[in-house]
Design an enzyme around this catalytic site. Structure first.
Site, PDB file in Angstrom:
ATOM      1  N   THR A 184       0.870  -1.331   0.063  1.00 19.04           N
ATOM      2  CA  THR A 184       0.174  -0.181   0.282  1.00 19.04           C
ATOM      3  C   THR A 184       0.893   1.266   0.055  1.00 19.04           C
ATOM      4  O   THR A 184       0.303   2.339   0.476  1.00 19.04           O
ATOM      5  CB  THR A 184      -0.937  -0.040   1.201  1.00 19.04           C
ATOM      6  OG1 THR A 184      -0.232  -0.148   2.395  1.00 19.04           O
ATOM      7  CG2 THR A 184      -2.024  -1.053   1.234  1.00 19.04           C
ATOM      8  N   SER A 185       2.288   1.138  -0.307  1.00 18.94           N
ATOM      9  CA  SER A 185       3.090   2.185  -0.129  1.00 18.94           C
ATOM     10  C   SER A 185       3.307   2.956  -1.390  1.00 18.94           C
ATOM     11  O   SER A 185       2.670   3.871  -1.786  1.00 18.94           O
ATOM     12  CB  SER A 185       4.436   1.661   0.569  1.00 18.94           C
ATOM     13  OG  SER A 185       5.157   2.655   1.144  1.00 18.94           O
ATOM     14  N   ARG A 186       4.184   2.291  -2.179  1.00 15.95           N
ATOM     15  CA  ARG A 186       4.549   2.945  -3.554  1.00 15.95           C
ATOM     16  C   ARG A 186       4.727   1.677  -4.527  1.00 15.95           C
ATOM     17  O   ARG A 186       5.382   0.763  -4.252  1.00 15.95           O
ATOM     18  CB  ARG A 186       5.714   3.973  -3.732  1.00 15.95           C
ATOM     19  CG  ARG A 186       5.468   5.453  -3.182  1.00 15.95           C
ATOM     20  CD  ARG A 186       4.580   6.092  -3.966  1.00 15.95           C
ATOM     21  NE  ARG A 186       4.118   7.410  -3.300  1.00 15.95           N
ATOM     22  CZ  ARG A 186       3.196   7.517  -2.438  1.00 15.95           C
ATOM     23  NH1 ARG A 186       2.141   6.592  -1.901  1.00 15.95           N
ATOM     24  NH2 ARG A 186       3.043   8.772  -1.912  1.00 15.95           N
ATOM     25  N   GLU A 200       0.713   2.824 -12.433  1.00 16.73           N
ATOM     26  CA  GLU A 200      -0.582   3.075 -11.994  1.00 16.73           C
ATOM     27  C   GLU A 200      -1.010   4.456 -12.557  1.00 16.73           C
ATOM     28  O   GLU A 200      -2.156   4.740 -12.670  1.00 16.73           O
ATOM     29  CB  GLU A 200      -0.796   2.820 -10.527  1.00 16.73           C
ATOM     30  CG  GLU A 200       0.216   4.110  -9.786  1.00 16.73           C
ATOM     31  CD  GLU A 200      -0.243   3.935  -8.326  1.00 16.73           C
ATOM     32  OE1 GLU A 200      -0.160   3.187  -7.704  1.00 16.73           O
ATOM     33  OE2 GLU A 200      -0.399   4.993  -7.712  1.00 16.73           O
ATOM     34  N   HIS A 219      -5.136   2.729  -5.462  1.00 10.61           N
ATOM     35  CA  HIS A 219      -4.426   3.686  -4.662  1.00 10.61           C
ATOM     36  C   HIS A 219      -5.667   4.321  -3.674  1.00 10.61           C
ATOM     37  O   HIS A 219      -5.802   5.551  -3.674  1.00 10.61           O
ATOM     38  CB  HIS A 219      -3.931   4.835  -5.400  1.00 10.61           C
ATOM     39  CG  HIS A 219      -2.620   5.434  -4.678  1.00 10.61           C
ATOM     40  ND1 HIS A 219      -1.384   5.467  -5.165  1.00 10.61           N
ATOM     41  CD2 HIS A 219      -2.466   5.855  -3.224  1.00 10.61           C
ATOM     42  CE1 HIS A 219      -0.643   6.326  -4.269  1.00 10.61           C
ATOM     43  NE2 HIS A 219      -1.151   6.399  -3.082  1.00 10.61           N
TER      44      HIS A 219
HETATM   45  P1  NAD Z   1       6.633   7.472   7.770  1.00  8.04           P
HETATM   46  O1  NAD Z   1       7.545   8.656   7.264  1.00  8.04           O
HETATM   47  O2  NAD Z   1       5.740   7.890   9.153  1.00  8.04           O
HETATM   48  O3  NAD Z   1       7.124   6.187   7.881  1.00  8.04           O
HETATM   49  C1  NAD Z   1       8.198   5.573   6.951  1.00  8.04           C
HETATM   50  C2  NAD Z   1       9.112   4.731   7.695  1.00  8.04           C
HETATM   51  O4  NAD Z   1       9.959   4.000   6.453  1.00  8.04           O
HETATM   52  C3  NAD Z   1       9.828   5.307   8.706  1.00  8.04           C
HETATM   53  O5  NAD Z   1      10.093   4.749  10.054  1.00  8.04           O
HETATM   54  C4  NAD Z   1      11.274   5.144   8.063  1.00  8.04           C
HETATM   55  O6  NAD Z   1      12.592   5.384   8.800  1.00  8.04           O
HETATM   56  C5  NAD Z   1      11.214   3.995   7.077  1.00  8.04           C
HETATM   57  N1  NAD Z   1      12.299   3.862   6.147  1.00  8.04           N
HETATM   58  C6  NAD Z   1      12.936   4.797   5.340  1.00  8.04           C
HETATM   59  N2  NAD Z   1      13.785   4.261   4.643  1.00  8.04           N
HETATM   60  C7  NAD Z   1      13.575   3.040   4.742  1.00  8.04           C
HETATM   61  C8  NAD Z   1      14.168   1.819   4.048  1.00  8.04           C
HETATM   62  N3  NAD Z   1      15.342   1.783   3.261  1.00  8.04           N
HETATM   63  N4  NAD Z   1      13.946   0.493   4.640  1.00  8.04           N
HETATM   64  C9  NAD Z   1      12.989   0.334   5.719  1.00  8.04           C
HETATM   65  N5  NAD Z   1      12.367   1.393   6.148  1.00  8.04           N
HETATM   66  C10 NAD Z   1      12.677   2.606   5.745  1.00  8.04           C
HETATM   67  O7  NAD Z   1       5.568   7.465   6.451  1.00  8.04           O
HETATM   68  P2  NAD Z   1       4.125   6.792   6.696  1.00  8.04           P
HETATM   69  O8  NAD Z   1       3.043   7.799   6.901  1.00  8.04           O
HETATM   70  O9  NAD Z   1       4.238   5.504   7.412  1.00  8.04           O
HETATM   71  O10 NAD Z   1       3.916   6.287   5.169  1.00  8.04           O
HETATM   72  C11 NAD Z   1       4.548   5.126   4.548  1.00  8.04           C
HETATM   73  C12 NAD Z   1       4.341   5.409   3.097  1.00  8.04           C
HETATM   74  O11 NAD Z   1       2.816   4.905   2.856  1.00  8.04           O
HETATM   75  C13 NAD Z   1       4.634   6.687   2.265  1.00  8.04           C
HETATM   76  O12 NAD Z   1       5.847   6.869   2.144  1.00  8.04           O
HETATM   77  C14 NAD Z   1       3.596   6.321   1.044  1.00  8.04           C
HETATM   78  O13 NAD Z   1       4.475   6.089   0.017  1.00  8.04           O
HETATM   79  C15 NAD Z   1       2.461   5.410   1.509  1.00  8.04           C
HETATM   80  N6  NAD Z   1       1.289   6.008   1.726  1.00  8.04           N
HETATM   81  C16 NAD Z   1       0.219   5.322   0.872  1.00  8.04           C
HETATM   82  C17 NAD Z   1      -0.998   5.708   0.923  1.00  8.04           C
HETATM   83  C18 NAD Z   1      -2.145   5.042  -0.036  1.00  8.04           C
HETATM   84  O14 NAD Z   1      -3.257   5.592  -0.052  1.00  8.04           O
HETATM   85  N7  NAD Z   1      -1.857   3.833  -0.425  1.00  8.04           N
HETATM   86  C19 NAD Z   1      -1.473   6.873   1.689  1.00  8.04           C
HETATM   87  C20 NAD Z   1      -0.218   7.572   2.563  1.00  8.04           C
HETATM   88  C21 NAD Z   1       1.221   7.002   2.376  1.00  8.04           C
END
Ligand code: NAD
Length: 339
Positions: A241-243, A272, A304
């Site tokens: 659900t991330s990217r 996408e 998304h």
């Molecule tokens: P956040 O910044 O709170 O958390 C991201 C975490 O990833 C941090 O703890 C960071 O240390 C860690 N990280 C960074 N680089 C890393 C690596 N190389 N390996 C492992 N961990 C690593 O972000 P969040 O609010 O939890 O959001 C996470 C992701 O979710 C966003 O980057 C975005 O891409 C995605 N997102 C998706 C939706 C959706 O609708 N599907 C909505 C919001 C966010």
């Protein structure tokens, strides 16, 4: 004496959907000096000039804010990019900085919204709800092919324990799962939940459910690839659900064809951008990647929508308006400025 009319801070809101307009309009009255005009058009090189005369543009997660688009916006006077999302990998921050443009985002709106969607995908693909729903509607009450797995007592592997990953850990804990995690920075809140941090290889090797919650950057691009899929347990459930580009889709397709996965749930996927948030019912999709993914019985793809809850839309609207107001007042909220 006539009172001097205060100048409005004008925002052009691109790619407007009905839910955006509703949530934004609900809070706009509290900001009499902000003016928002909504357009349905996406932001592109040739639509950037619509923002002529505006101070800011408001765009969403898939807007291609590259140097060319930023340059066009800068040329028509725009100085602020308001991202109505958390991720900012779509913005050329270096170019924005050079041009003296500010970029503000909504760092946290509802981590639970995304984490709950991640678990919804895991549950649906595990218990084959997408197939069961169709079968029963066709009066087919047979259960063959619908066997799932208990999550209770199994191992969840959470990659990235920031806001959303931590919410996912709480959910997995509620399901009675053992939780392994990988992050560059360990979270004390996650540890307090009993989460065990392990190297990525161990997480891949021991997890029954792997859920990705780290940002997309040079380090994480294609972190799920041929090698890492080979490290995973056979019959794993993978949720993203991330990217999209965290996963090498060709390698994923090869892994699915090799029966490596019990199920795959994708809210995001490479390529996408042309589909996301659009109704393309009558189109023939040109991307073979998407069609291929959709052809597998154990894959669920959503468009998304992880963020799409009433609570999240409310929070996005409130923070976006606060961001605009703080910038207009000359004191942008620091933690919401990117770059
Ligand atoms: P956040 O910044 O709170 O958390 C991201 C975490 O990833 C941090 O703890 C960071 O240390 C860690 N990280 C960074 N680089 C890393 C690596 N190389 N390996 C492992 N961990 C690593 O972000 P969040 O609010 O939890 O959001 C996470 C992701 O979710 C966003 O980057 C975005 O891409 C995605 N997102 C998706 C939706 C959706 O609708 N599907 C909505 C919001 C966010």
């Amino acid at each position: 004496m006539q009172e001097k009319k205060q100048e409005k801070f004008k925002i052009l809101f691109y790619d407007t959907k009905s839910y955006d307009k509703e949530s934004m309009s609900a809070y706009l009255d509290a900001y009499p000096t902000l003016q928002i005009d909504f357009v349905e058009s996406d932001i592109r090189e040739n639509t950037a000039m619509l923002a002529s005369g505006y101070d800011a543009v408001c765009v969403f997660v898939n807007a291609p804010m590259d140097r060319t688009v930023l340059n066009r916006l800068h040329g028509v006077g725009v100085r602020l990019i308001l991202l109505r999302c958390a991720g900012y990998n779509n913005v050329d921050l270096g170019a924005a900085r050079e041009m003296g443009m500010s970029v503000m985002r909504v760092p946290a709106y509802s981590p639970e919204a995304v984490a709950e969607h991640a678990m919804a995908l895991a549950l649906a693909v595990n218990r084959k709800l997408h197939k069961a729903y169709i079968k029963v509607r066709e009066n087919n009450f047979a259960l063959i092919g619908l066997t799932g797995l208990d999550l209770y007592g199994k191992t969840a592997g959470i990659v990235g324990t920031g806001r959303i990953g931590l919410a996912m850990c709480r959910i997995c804990r509620g399901f009675g799962m053992r939780i392994l995690a990988y992050d560059k920075y360990e979270s004390t809140a996650a540890k307090a939940l009993g989460v065990e941090y392990v190297p990525l290889e161990r997480l891949f090797a021991e997890s029954d459910l792997i859920s990705l919650h780290c940002p997309l950057n040079d380090e994480t691009y294609h972190m799920i690839n041929e090698q890492t899929i080979a490290q995973m347990k056979s019959g794993v459930i993978l949720v993203n659900t991330s990217r999209g580009a965290l996963v090498d889709t060709q390698a994923l397709i090869a892994g699915i064809r090799d029966h490596r996965f019990h199920g795959v749930g994708l809210d995001v996927y490479e390529e996408e951008d042309d589909n996301v948030f659009e109704n393309r019912e009558d189109d023939i999709l040109l991307s073979s990647v998407v069609s291929r993914l959709l052809s597998f019985p154990n894959v669920i793809v959503t468009s998304h929508q992880g963020f799409l809850t009433a609570e999240a839309l409310d929070a996005i609207a409130k923070t976006t308006l606060q961001n605009a107001q703080s910038y207009a007042d000359g004191a942008p909220i620091r933690e919401n400025v990117v770059g």
